[in-house]
Design a protein around this motif. Structure first.
Motif, PDB file in Angstrom:
ATOM      1  N   PRO A 196      -9.824  41.305  30.114  1.00  0.00           N
ATOM      2  CA  PRO A 196      -8.857  40.237  30.363  1.00  0.00           C
ATOM      3  C   PRO A 196      -7.943  40.529  31.552  1.00  0.00           C
ATOM      4  O   PRO A 196      -7.825  41.659  32.021  1.00  0.00           O
ATOM      5  CB  PRO A 196      -8.052  40.188  29.059  1.00  0.00           C
ATOM      6  N   ARG A 197      -7.297  39.492  32.016  1.00  0.00           N
ATOM      7  CA  ARG A 197      -6.446  39.588  33.206  1.00  0.00           C
ATOM      8  C   ARG A 197      -5.249  40.504  33.013  1.00  0.00           C
ATOM      9  O   ARG A 197      -4.665  40.975  33.979  1.00  0.00           O
ATOM     10  CB  ARG A 197      -5.970  38.194  33.609  1.00  0.00           C
ATOM     11  N   GLU A 198      -4.877  40.769  31.755  1.00  0.00           N
ATOM     12  CA  GLU A 198      -3.772  41.705  31.526  1.00  0.00           C
ATOM     13  C   GLU A 198      -4.119  43.125  31.963  1.00  0.00           C
ATOM     14  O   GLU A 198      -3.220  43.938  32.181  1.00  0.00           O
ATOM     15  CB  GLU A 198      -3.387  41.719  30.042  1.00  0.00           C
ATOM     16  N   GLY A 199      -5.410  43.443  32.069  1.00  0.00           N
ATOM     17  CA  GLY A 199      -5.807  44.799  32.435  1.00  0.00           C
ATOM     18  C   GLY A 199      -6.629  44.906  33.702  1.00  0.00           C
ATOM     19  O   GLY A 199      -6.664  45.958  34.336  1.00  0.00           O
ATOM     20  N   LEU A 231      -7.453  45.012  25.269  1.00  0.00           N
ATOM     21  CA  LEU A 231      -6.839  46.192  25.878  1.00  0.00           C
ATOM     22  C   LEU A 231      -6.613  47.283  24.847  1.00  0.00           C
ATOM     23  O   LEU A 231      -6.861  48.473  25.107  1.00  0.00           O
ATOM     24  CB  LEU A 231      -5.494  45.833  26.527  1.00  0.00           C
ATOM     25  N   ARG A 247      -8.002  42.785  37.401  1.00  0.00           N
ATOM     26  CA  ARG A 247      -7.840  41.654  38.325  1.00  0.00           C
ATOM     27  C   ARG A 247      -9.148  41.496  39.094  1.00  0.00           C
ATOM     28  O   ARG A 247      -9.495  42.306  39.950  1.00  0.00           O
ATOM     29  CB  ARG A 247      -6.673  41.901  39.280  1.00  0.00           C
ATOM     30  N   PHE A 287      -0.460  48.257  22.828  1.00  0.00           N
ATOM     31  CA  PHE A 287      -0.880  47.089  23.594  1.00  0.00           C
ATOM     32  C   PHE A 287      -1.088  45.922  22.635  1.00  0.00           C
ATOM     33  O   PHE A 287      -1.814  46.036  21.653  1.00  0.00           O
ATOM     34  CB  PHE A 287      -2.167  47.383  24.359  1.00  0.00           C
ATOM     35  N   GLN A 288      -0.478  44.802  22.944  1.00  0.00           N
ATOM     36  CA  GLN A 288      -0.595  43.633  22.092  1.00  0.00           C
ATOM     37  C   GLN A 288      -1.916  42.900  22.305  1.00  0.00           C
ATOM     38  O   GLN A 288      -2.468  42.318  21.380  1.00  0.00           O
ATOM     39  CB  GLN A 288       0.574  42.668  22.357  1.00  0.00           C
ATOM     40  N   GLN A 289      -2.427  42.934  23.529  1.00  0.00           N
ATOM     41  CA  GLN A 289      -3.672  42.248  23.830  1.00  0.00           C
ATOM     42  C   GLN A 289      -4.827  42.975  23.118  1.00  0.00           C
ATOM     43  O   GLN A 289      -5.028  44.168  23.320  1.00  0.00           O
ATOM     44  CB  GLN A 289      -3.897  42.232  25.350  1.00  0.00           C
ATOM     45  N   PHE A 331      -7.823  48.674  34.360  1.00  0.00           N
ATOM     46  CA  PHE A 331      -7.035  49.185  33.253  1.00  0.00           C
ATOM     47  C   PHE A 331      -7.318  50.666  33.006  1.00  0.00           C
ATOM     48  O   PHE A 331      -6.405  51.457  32.773  1.00  0.00           O
ATOM     49  CB  PHE A 331      -7.348  48.359  32.000  1.00  0.00           C
TER      50      PHE A 331
END
Length: 237
Positions: free
Chosen positions: A155-158, A80, A160, A75-77, A179
């Motif tokens: 964060p929103r990447e994981g 996460l 909502r 995972f880049q974020q 997530f």
């Protein structure tokens, strides 16, 4: 006095944020592949099964963690990646080890509950409650902390999130995606998510001046996790 309270509230917010983040970041020093909170798991298992079996189980859990880490997703974020490598993988390694040893999912999850509670205590839950108890307005500090956590730690990447209310009397938001649930489902262990969710109940259940309520969770099949914090003078749902 007002300036002192503002200064102290700022210090407390940083400290509380560090405590919550610490439940995911502990033990990442010179041994980056050392399974976080392995000593906590071994202590709880020793109380129930004796030191020899506890040592055997934790050795197997460490080996399982090493295997999971070697084949980990990338995972880049940053948040996460931290949740995944230091929060999810250790829990999964220990759970899989217990389930394999017990050959009983329910028994393994019960032991995980004990370990999760002990892990939270080790990460500073009592210190969190004590710090908030000294504050003039603990709800105000928690409100600031929630905004920070949703923006930085979740964060929103994981996740909502949908805000319902953010006022001086109520903090309310719903999580429509998680997530932890998504990752553990991919690993074939979605049932573990609900037990990790108990961290929130243990963490927020007895905060001074604040009422915590959650009646729905994605991990138990609901369409959302409904996070609700109230000043204790406001008791409506």
């Amino acid at each position: 006095m007002k300036n002192f309270r503002i200064f102290f509230a700022g210090l407390a917010t940083g400290a509380i944020g560090g405590i919550i983040a610490g439940r995911l970041t502990s033990q990442r020093g010179s041994q980056p592949h050392r399974m976080p909170y392995l000593d906590v798991g071994q202590q709880i298992l020793a109380e129930n099964h004796g030191p020899v079996q506890a040592a055997q189980l934790t050795a197997r859990a460490q080996a399982r963690y090493n295997d999971l880490y070697a084949c980990r997703l990338r995972f880049q974020q940053p948040a996460l990646r931290q949740h995944y490598e230091v929060g999810i993988l250790p829990s999964l390694a220990l759970y899989q080890t217990l389930q394999e040893d017990r050959n009983n999912q329910e028994a393994a999850l019960k032991e995980m509950d004990l370990i999760i509670a002990a892990m939270l205590e080790r990460s500073g839950r009592r210190r969190l409650v004590r710090i908030l108890g000294y504050l003039h307005d603990p709800f105000k500090v928690l409100r600031i902390l929630n905004r920070w956590a949703i923006k930085v730690r979740y964060p929103r990447e994981g996740w909502r999130f949908e805000w319902v209310e953010d006022s001086d009397q109520c903090i309310a938001y719903d999580a429509r995606e998680c997530f932890y649930l998504n990752v553990l489902t991919a690993y074939g262990a979605p049932e573990l998510t609900a037990h990790l969710c108990t961290i929130d109940d243990l963490l927020y259940g007895d905060l001074p001046g604040i009422s915590w309520k959650r009646t729905k969770t994605l991990s138990r099949g609901d369409d959302r996790c409904n996070f609700r914090f109230y000043r204790k003078s406001k008791l409506s749902a």
